[in-house]
Design a protein around this motif. Sequence first.
Motif: not given
Length: 207
Positions: A120-139
Amino acid sequence: MLAIAGGKGGVGKTTTALGLSAALDTSVVAADADPDMPNLHALAGVDRDPTLTDLDGDEVEAVVQSHPDEPGVGVLPAPHIGDADSVDRSLTRLAASGRRVVVDCPAGAGPDAAAPLRTADATLLVSTLCAPALRDAAKTAAMARTLDAPPCGVVLTGTRSAPAPVADLLGCPVVASIPPADAPILADDGVRAAYRRLADDLGEDIS
């Protein structure tokens, strides 16, 4: 090629991949690179086969299925589990085809999730607003940067808000907030409008 990625399953990656593809004012291929949770074909209403890895033996036009309700959107279902080893090769071939491509990636930060990001050339992250999902999105964001597919933004699903700390955590802007909706989600007018705004913002950057 734009990778649609996130740290957890069930946050709306597949819905975003298809919703964004349908909203783009150009032809696009939506490809599913998740053999463990193959659901892009079901959401799009196309057959389970042929799959992404059938590109190894055929031209793109012979393998891509047309979305029944969205002209200009082609769909490539996920590989079967036994074919997962050829995902890299198939995505490379798809990238070389000259088509605009949106890839629905496996969740997490493991080898399966890394495979599409290498192409891929770029990434579009997708997450809900829950803290565990956001922490995993950061990884996932960190992995995407390492693999030269830097995040161009994050889509927050099931909400109308875009808290500033989310952008700080992920190191990229919140480019869309997709409102809550009952199934079928992509039939909701508010959801479709949100993806059209996202497509307007990202359209020229999806190669």
